[in-house]
Design an enzyme around this catalytic site. Sequence first.
Site, PDB file in Angstrom:
ATOM      1  N   SER A 146      -8.680  79.322  -2.138  1.00  0.00           N
ATOM      2  CA  SER A 146      -8.533  78.341  -3.228  1.00  0.00           C
ATOM      3  C   SER A 146      -9.808  78.310  -4.052  1.00  0.00           C
ATOM      4  O   SER A 146     -10.891  78.673  -3.556  1.00  0.00           O
ATOM      5  CB  SER A 146      -8.300  76.951  -2.633  1.00  0.00           C
ATOM      6  OG  SER A 146      -8.470  75.945  -3.619  1.00  0.00           O
ATOM      7  N   TYR A 176     -10.240  70.204   3.619  1.00  0.00           N
ATOM      8  CA  TYR A 176      -9.426  71.334   3.124  1.00  0.00           C
ATOM      9  C   TYR A 176     -10.315  72.365   2.436  1.00  0.00           C
ATOM     10  O   TYR A 176     -10.198  73.576   2.678  1.00  0.00           O
ATOM     11  CB  TYR A 176      -8.382  70.782   2.153  1.00  0.00           C
ATOM     12  CG  TYR A 176      -7.664  71.813   1.332  1.00  0.00           C
ATOM     13  CD1 TYR A 176      -6.533  72.464   1.831  1.00  0.00           C
ATOM     14  CD2 TYR A 176      -8.079  72.127   0.025  1.00  0.00           C
ATOM     15  CE1 TYR A 176      -5.852  73.404   1.061  1.00  0.00           C
ATOM     16  CE2 TYR A 176      -7.404  73.064  -0.739  1.00  0.00           C
ATOM     17  CZ  TYR A 176      -6.294  73.694  -0.222  1.00  0.00           C
ATOM     18  OH  TYR A 176      -5.624  74.626  -0.974  1.00  0.00           O
TER      19      TYR A 176
HETATM   20  P1  NAD Z   1       3.588  74.661  -0.277  1.00  0.00           P
HETATM   21  O1  NAD Z   1       3.669  73.280   0.228  1.00  0.00           O
HETATM   22  O2  NAD Z   1       4.752  75.208  -0.991  1.00  0.00           O
HETATM   23  O3  NAD Z   1       3.243  75.668   0.894  1.00  0.00           O
HETATM   24  C1  NAD Z   1       2.471  75.331   2.014  1.00  0.00           C
HETATM   25  C2  NAD Z   1       3.287  75.708   3.226  1.00  0.00           C
HETATM   26  O4  NAD Z   1       2.460  75.582   4.382  1.00  0.00           O
HETATM   27  C3  NAD Z   1       4.476  74.804   3.504  1.00  0.00           C
HETATM   28  O5  NAD Z   1       5.618  75.274   2.854  1.00  0.00           O
HETATM   29  C4  NAD Z   1       4.618  74.871   5.012  1.00  0.00           C
HETATM   30  O6  NAD Z   1       5.659  75.731   5.364  1.00  0.00           O
HETATM   31  C5  NAD Z   1       3.326  75.483   5.483  1.00  0.00           C
HETATM   32  N1  NAD Z   1       2.697  74.673   6.530  1.00  0.00           N
HETATM   33  C6  NAD Z   1       1.939  73.574   6.398  1.00  0.00           C
HETATM   34  N2  NAD Z   1       1.531  73.144   7.598  1.00  0.00           N
HETATM   35  C7  NAD Z   1       2.054  73.999   8.520  1.00  0.00           C
HETATM   36  C8  NAD Z   1       1.979  74.100   9.923  1.00  0.00           C
HETATM   37  N3  NAD Z   1       1.266  73.216  10.648  1.00  0.00           N
HETATM   38  N4  NAD Z   1       2.649  75.114  10.530  1.00  0.00           N
HETATM   39  C9  NAD Z   1       3.370  76.011   9.803  1.00  0.00           C
HETATM   40  N5  NAD Z   1       3.451  75.973   8.466  1.00  0.00           N
HETATM   41  C10 NAD Z   1       2.792  74.972   7.831  1.00  0.00           C
HETATM   42  O7  NAD Z   1       2.282  74.703  -1.201  1.00  0.00           O
HETATM   43  P2  NAD Z   1       1.477  75.905  -1.875  1.00  0.00           P
HETATM   44  O8  NAD Z   1       0.614  75.238  -2.889  1.00  0.00           O
HETATM   45  O9  NAD Z   1       2.356  76.991  -2.298  1.00  0.00           O
HETATM   46  O10 NAD Z   1       0.528  76.372  -0.712  1.00  0.00           O
HETATM   47  C11 NAD Z   1       0.399  77.733  -0.358  1.00  0.00           C
HETATM   48  C12 NAD Z   1      -1.062  78.095  -0.264  1.00  0.00           C
HETATM   49  O11 NAD Z   1      -1.674  77.987  -1.548  1.00  0.00           O
HETATM   50  C13 NAD Z   1      -1.887  77.196   0.655  1.00  0.00           C
HETATM   51  O12 NAD Z   1      -2.770  78.007   1.406  1.00  0.00           O
HETATM   52  C14 NAD Z   1      -2.691  76.353  -0.298  1.00  0.00           C
HETATM   53  O13 NAD Z   1      -3.897  75.910   0.260  1.00  0.00           O
HETATM   54  C15 NAD Z   1      -2.911  77.360  -1.395  1.00  0.00           C
HETATM   55  N6  NAD Z   1      -3.351  76.790  -2.657  1.00  0.00           N
HETATM   56  C16 NAD Z   1      -2.520  75.994  -3.363  1.00  0.00           C
HETATM   57  C17 NAD Z   1      -2.962  75.460  -4.551  1.00  0.00           C
HETATM   58  C18 NAD Z   1      -2.088  74.562  -5.376  1.00  0.00           C
HETATM   59  O14 NAD Z   1      -2.575  73.979  -6.343  1.00  0.00           O
HETATM   60  N7  NAD Z   1      -0.811  74.436  -5.069  1.00  0.00           N
HETATM   61  C19 NAD Z   1      -4.249  75.749  -5.019  1.00  0.00           C
HETATM   62  C20 NAD Z   1      -5.069  76.564  -4.261  1.00  0.00           C
HETATM   63  C21 NAD Z   1      -4.605  77.087  -3.075  1.00  0.00           C
END
Ligand code: NAD
Length: 334
Positions: free
Chosen positions: A226, A239
């Site tokens: 991130s 985080y």
């Molecule tokens: P999202 O909620 O769609 O995906 C996160 C997923 O993590 C969930 O769908 C869930 O299946 C899984 N998860 C959470 N806790 C879990 C656990 N204990 N066991 C198994 N699975 C678990 O959200 P996203 O934003 O697509 O997140 C995906 C990645 O992108 C993450 O690593 C997040 O940190 C990163 N990210 C997101 C953003 C943003 O703004 N959305 C920014 C930077 C990084």
Amino acid sequence: MSENHPDARRRLLLGGTVASGLAAAIGATAARADEAATAPVTRDPNITTAYPRPPFPEQSQPWPGLTGKMVPRPDHGETSYKGSGRLAGRKALVTGGDSGIGRAAVIAFAREGADVAFNYLPAEEADAQEVVKLIEDAGRKAYPLPGDLRSADFCRQLVADAVQKLGGLDILVSNAAMQHAAPSILDISDQQFDDTFKCNVYALFHLSKAALPHLRPGASIIATSSVNAYDPGEGIIDYAATKAAIANFCKGLAKQVAAKGIRVNAVAPGPFWTPLQVTGGQPTAKLPTFGADTPIGRPGQPAELAPVYVLLASDEGSYITGQVYGAVGGHGGP
Ligand code: NAD
Ligand code: MG
């Protein structure tokens, strides 16, 4: 080694023993690629208006949240992503593949020709079933493997199950994460700190360790970091620290496994419109202006990150390893 393994296919091609069936298949893939390349672009080419802009309605869902309940609904490339055979015959495991950025990667991988196993939490079964259909509609095999990544044993079992179902493993995407905003360190419980590190960092370690013996030259590990790795948000310091650890781990592991022909990279997104943000990842009051402070003036949609995961997974990324690929809407980065 299966005939579909990239090494096996490469040897066939290099050995000059290309059977006519294979040549025909390559011809068909090339024809499909041509079609994809020349298809009219229907999306708005203006990056500032191509996708929804703030303000968004205030909203919240219980963690871990569902895609269908988000307003507006995120775009994962369901109607836009066009494949061109770049991952033909590959076998991929993606965590957090039910929704958000992981779902976009899964759709793209399947349309590029990969079979996909993906992990999610049992509460996300509705999202997972949509993803199964999307993979199967692309003509590929789908293996939904629910379970909680906070458990080391589960991480090891997940890799074993994925390898068994897929018949091998070429691509590991460690993408799942927990993010729960807390205004002060005094509001971060020991449990939250532990859960966040277990899901985000420990799982990457356990999954990579379990996957490595199965990976062959040409394989790729990709983790989602991130912008918070470089520029930690003050309300998500636990985080943010995990995301810095992820980027660092990928750079180090990349050096260790390069000689085996395996690449390791991280993706560092800025604000993306996903369930993570509406289930406590951001304070609810901040959601209406989510992404407004980027130069592009809006959050990214998961679909806009899919090509990065494909590049890092495919042979086209052959000299890209130990890197952190940013997509932050115009600012951010190391
Ligand atoms: P999202 O909620 O769609 O995906 C996160 C997923 O993590 C969930 O769908 C869930 O299946 C899984 N998860 C959470 N806790 C879990 C656990 N204990 N066991 C198994 N699975 C678990 O959200 P996203 O934003 O697509 O997140 C995906 C990645 O992108 C993450 O690593 C997040 O940190 C990163 N990210 C997101 C953003 C943003 O703004 N959305 C920014 C930077 C990084
Ligand atoms: Mg989800």
